[in-house]
Design a protein around this motif. Structure first.
Motif, PDB file in Angstrom:
ATOM      1  N   ASP A  43      -0.907   3.514   2.881  1.00 17.39           N
ATOM      2  CA  ASP A  43      -1.279   2.945   1.313  1.00 17.39           C
ATOM      3  C   ASP A  43      -0.025   1.829   1.180  1.00 17.39           C
ATOM      4  OD1 ASP A  43      -3.051   4.816   0.695  1.00 17.39           O
ATOM      5  OD2 ASP A  43      -1.300   6.533   0.337  1.00 17.39           O
ATOM      6  N   VAL A  44       0.534   1.363   2.284  1.00 14.70           N
ATOM      7  CA  VAL A  44       1.616   0.287   2.188  1.00 14.70           C
ATOM      8  C   VAL A  44       0.833  -0.947   2.476  1.00 14.70           C
ATOM      9  CG1 VAL A  44       3.498  -0.812   3.390  1.00 14.70           C
ATOM     10  CG2 VAL A  44       3.530   1.726   3.052  1.00 14.70           C
ATOM     11  N   PRO A  45       0.871  -1.653   1.513  1.00 11.68           N
ATOM     12  CA  PRO A  45       0.279  -3.169   1.615  1.00 11.68           C
ATOM     13  C   PRO A  45       0.660  -3.908   3.107  1.00 11.68           C
ATOM     14  CG  PRO A  45       0.875  -2.864  -0.397  1.00 11.68           C
ATOM     15  CD  PRO A  45       1.493  -1.933   0.393  1.00 11.68           C
ATOM     16  N   ILE A  46      -0.360  -4.087   3.599  1.00 10.68           N
ATOM     17  CA  ILE A  46      -0.081  -4.768   5.149  1.00 10.68           C
ATOM     18  C   ILE A  46      -1.118  -5.823   5.356  1.00 10.68           C
ATOM     19  CG2 ILE A  46      -0.220  -4.602   7.734  1.00 10.68           C
ATOM     20  CD1 ILE A  46       1.006  -1.775   7.302  1.00 10.68           C
ATOM     21  N   ASP A  47      -0.610  -7.123   5.532  1.00  7.94           N
ATOM     22  CA  ASP A  47      -1.517  -8.349   5.715  1.00  7.94           C
ATOM     23  C   ASP A  47      -1.958  -8.797   7.227  1.00  7.94           C
ATOM     24  OD1 ASP A  47      -1.289  -9.067   3.026  1.00  7.94           O
ATOM     25  OD2 ASP A  47       0.778  -9.368   3.637  1.00  7.94           O
ATOM     26  N   ARG A  48      -1.339  -8.079   8.281  1.00  9.62           N
ATOM     27  CA  ARG A  48      -1.607  -8.654   9.422  1.00  9.62           C
ATOM     28  C   ARG A  48      -0.816  -7.725  10.364  1.00  9.62           C
ATOM     29  NH1 ARG A  48      -2.574 -13.948  11.076  1.00  9.62           N
ATOM     30  NH2 ARG A  48      -2.257 -14.272   8.772  1.00  9.62           N
ATOM     31  N   ALA A  49      -1.465  -7.490  11.580  1.00  9.86           N
ATOM     32  CA  ALA A  49      -0.917  -6.577  12.615  1.00  9.86           C
ATOM     33  C   ALA A  49      -0.730  -7.413  13.887  1.00  9.86           C
ATOM     34  CB  ALA A  49      -1.736  -5.295  12.750  1.00  9.86           C
ATOM     35  N   ILE A  50       0.543  -7.343  14.664  1.00 12.22           N
ATOM     36  CA  ILE A  50       0.652  -7.847  15.689  1.00 12.22           C
ATOM     37  C   ILE A  50       1.348  -6.841  16.809  1.00 12.22           C
ATOM     38  CG2 ILE A  50       2.023  -9.601  16.878  1.00 12.22           C
ATOM     39  CD1 ILE A  50       1.988 -11.338  14.235  1.00 12.22           C
ATOM     40  N   SER A  51       0.984  -6.763  18.284  1.00 10.63           N
ATOM     41  CA  SER A  51       1.468  -5.922  19.171  1.00 10.63           C
ATOM     42  C   SER A  51       1.650  -6.736  20.319  1.00 10.63           C
ATOM     43  CB  SER A  51       0.432  -4.801  19.153  1.00 10.63           C
ATOM     44  OG  SER A  51       0.828  -3.921  20.479  1.00 10.63           O
ATOM     45  N   SER A  52       2.564  -5.874  20.953  1.00  7.68           N
ATOM     46  CA  SER A  52       2.800  -6.214  22.571  1.00  7.68           C
ATOM     47  C   SER A  52       1.564  -5.816  23.053  1.00  7.68           C
ATOM     48  CB  SER A  52       3.871  -5.272  23.224  1.00  7.68           C
ATOM     49  OG  SER A  52       3.754  -4.878  24.389  1.00  7.68           O
ATOM     50  N   PRO A  53       1.019  -6.807  24.353  1.00 10.30           N
ATOM     51  CA  PRO A  53      -0.112  -6.454  24.733  1.00 10.30           C
ATOM     52  C   PRO A  53      -0.393  -5.150  25.663  1.00 10.30           C
ATOM     53  CG  PRO A  53       0.712  -8.716  25.412  1.00 10.30           C
ATOM     54  CD  PRO A  53       1.880  -7.966  24.753  1.00 10.30           C
ATOM     55  N   TYR A  92       4.042 -16.827   8.266  1.00 12.68           N
ATOM     56  CA  TYR A  92       3.391 -15.753   7.510  1.00 12.68           C
ATOM     57  C   TYR A  92       4.360 -15.495   6.259  1.00 12.68           C
ATOM     58  CZ  TYR A  92       1.075 -15.430  11.735  1.00 12.68           C
ATOM     59  OH  TYR A  92       0.332 -15.591  12.945  1.00 12.68           O
ATOM     60  N   ASP A  93       5.052 -16.424   5.725  1.00 16.10           N
ATOM     61  CA  ASP A  93       6.084 -16.539   4.420  1.00 16.10           C
ATOM     62  C   ASP A  93       5.028 -15.804   3.419  1.00 16.10           C
ATOM     63  OD1 ASP A  93       8.144 -16.744   2.860  1.00 16.10           O
ATOM     64  OD2 ASP A  93       7.447 -18.348   2.030  1.00 16.10           O
ATOM     65  N   GLY A  94       5.666 -14.581   2.644  1.00 20.80           N
ATOM     66  CA  GLY A  94       4.954 -13.753   1.495  1.00 20.80           C
ATOM     67  C   GLY A  94       4.045 -12.823   2.016  1.00 20.80           C
ATOM     68  N   GLU A  95       4.043 -12.494   3.358  1.00 25.59           N
ATOM     69  CA  GLU A  95       3.028 -11.514   3.921  1.00 25.59           C
ATOM     70  C   GLU A  95       3.999 -10.295   4.352  1.00 25.59           C
ATOM     71  OE1 GLU A  95       0.205 -12.807   6.923  1.00 25.59           O
ATOM     72  OE2 GLU A  95      -0.341 -14.461   5.599  1.00 25.59           O
ATOM     73  N   THR A  96       3.487  -9.544   4.491  1.00 24.69           N
ATOM     74  CA  THR A  96       3.850  -7.991   5.197  1.00 24.69           C
ATOM     75  C   THR A  96       3.269  -7.985   6.560  1.00 24.69           C
ATOM     76  OG1 THR A  96       4.545  -6.835   3.221  1.00 24.69           O
ATOM     77  CG2 THR A  96       3.958  -5.653   4.982  1.00 24.69           C
ATOM     78  N   ILE A  97       3.993  -8.090   7.567  1.00 21.31           N
ATOM     79  CA  ILE A  97       3.357  -7.744   8.982  1.00 21.31           C
ATOM     80  C   ILE A  97       3.828  -6.665   9.609  1.00 21.31           C
ATOM     81  CG2 ILE A  97       3.164  -9.104  10.984  1.00 21.31           C
ATOM     82  CD1 ILE A  97       2.428 -10.770   8.680  1.00 21.31           C
ATOM     83  N   LEU A  98       2.691  -5.768  10.152  1.00 22.44           N
ATOM     84  CA  LEU A  98       3.008  -4.888  11.165  1.00 22.44           C
ATOM     85  C   LEU A  98       3.261  -5.425  12.463  1.00 22.44           C
ATOM     86  CD1 LEU A  98       3.280  -1.749  11.663  1.00 22.44           C
ATOM     87  CD2 LEU A  98       0.431  -1.754  11.680  1.00 22.44           C
ATOM     88  N   VAL A  99       4.425  -5.059  13.017  1.00 20.21           N
ATOM     89  CA  VAL A  99       4.553  -5.249  14.474  1.00 20.21           C
ATOM     90  C   VAL A  99       4.958  -4.245  15.269  1.00 20.21           C
ATOM     91  CG1 VAL A  99       6.131  -6.995  16.024  1.00 20.21           C
ATOM     92  CG2 VAL A  99       5.459  -7.803  13.660  1.00 20.21           C
ATOM     93  N   ALA A 100       4.235  -3.966  16.384  1.00 20.52           N
ATOM     94  CA  ALA A 100       4.450  -2.908  17.449  1.00 20.52           C
ATOM     95  C   ALA A 100       4.944  -3.235  18.701  1.00 20.52           C
ATOM     96  CB  ALA A 100       3.139  -1.920  17.419  1.00 20.52           C
ATOM     97  N   ALA A 101       6.121  -2.752  18.921  1.00 25.36           N
ATOM     98  CA  ALA A 101       6.777  -3.103  20.297  1.00 25.36           C
ATOM     99  C   ALA A 101       7.550  -2.159  20.896  1.00 25.36           C
ATOM    100  CB  ALA A 101       7.555  -4.595  20.045  1.00 25.36           C
ATOM    101  N   HIS A 102       8.573  -2.305  21.719  1.00 27.34           N
ATOM    102  CA  HIS A 102       9.189  -1.438  22.649  1.00 27.34           C
ATOM    103  C   HIS A 102      10.756  -1.285  22.346  1.00 27.34           C
ATOM    104  CE1 HIS A 102       5.618  -1.886  25.072  1.00 27.34           C
ATOM    105  NE2 HIS A 102       5.733  -3.176  24.558  1.00 27.34           N
TER     106      HIS A 102
END
Length: 212
Positions: A45-55, A140-150
């Protein structure tokens, strides 16, 4: 302002065994899959605009589970791939300590001084991760980004955004599937939440992993 929700991937079998993973493409353990599902539900339920991950699969799959709730396709960014441990990858921590006693001790006391044999050092990781995060903040100014890493990636970028050098690396803890929240406004970064594991059912894991 940009808001980055930074995840560490769920548990892998090599995390359990204490093997150094680095850029080896290891799968999530059954517990790691459950952790990923719990993180996804926590962010549903958290607004998220984009998702980025390590390969690497362990991060990509953790990210995908959360991104699915938002109808997002996960973008891959090789700059946030885990540190290359070189010859240490796939080896148990105890065996590394026996083979490379000086380097292993230095890694746990002065990590900023260690060059992994045929791998990277923390400055290599810091530079490529900071380039990625600065780009995210600009694009991505103004956005909320999900980033998954290590683990090492998260520690290195958190230190750097706080203005700490890599000698502080071990002062940042990153449990499997923890949630961090970072914000950048007009070039100034701040930490809103660090190593949050409440969604996994505990405040403190008590787990000290031998391998990254």
């Amino acid at each position: 302002m940009i808001r980055i929700i930074l995840l560490r991937h769920g548990e892998t079998t090599w995390n359990i065994e204490g093997r150094y993973q680095g850029q080896e493409d290891t799968p999530l353990s059954p517990r790691g899959l459950e952790q990923g599902k719990k993180a996804a539900l926590a962010l549903k339920d958290v607004p998220i605009d984009r998702a980025i991950s390590s390969p690497l699969f362990r991060s990509y799959e953790t990210c995908r589970m959360a991104a699915d709730y938002h109808g997002l396709t996960v973008e891959k960014d090789s700059r946030i791939t885990e540190i290359s441990h070189g010859k240490w990858e796939g080896i148990h921590a105890d065996e590394i300590e026996a083979r490379y006693p000086t380097e292993f001790h230095l890694w746990h006391t002065h990590p900023e001084q260690v060059q992994m044999p045929e791998g990277e050092n923390l400055e290599d990781v810091r530079k490529r991760c900071r380039e990625a995060f600065d780009e995210y903040a600009e694009k991505y100014d103004g956005e909320t980004i999900l980033v998954a890493a290590h683990d090492a990636v998260n520690k290195a970028i958190i230190c750097d955004l706080l203005g700490l050098d890599m000698s502080h690396f071990w002062q940042i803890k990153q449990d499997n599937c923890c949630i961090n929240v970072l914000e950048c406004d007009k070039g100034i970064w701040r930490i809103v939440s660090l190593n949050n594991t409440a969604h996994l059912g505990y405040l403190v894991s008590g787990i000290e992993q031998k391998g990254l």
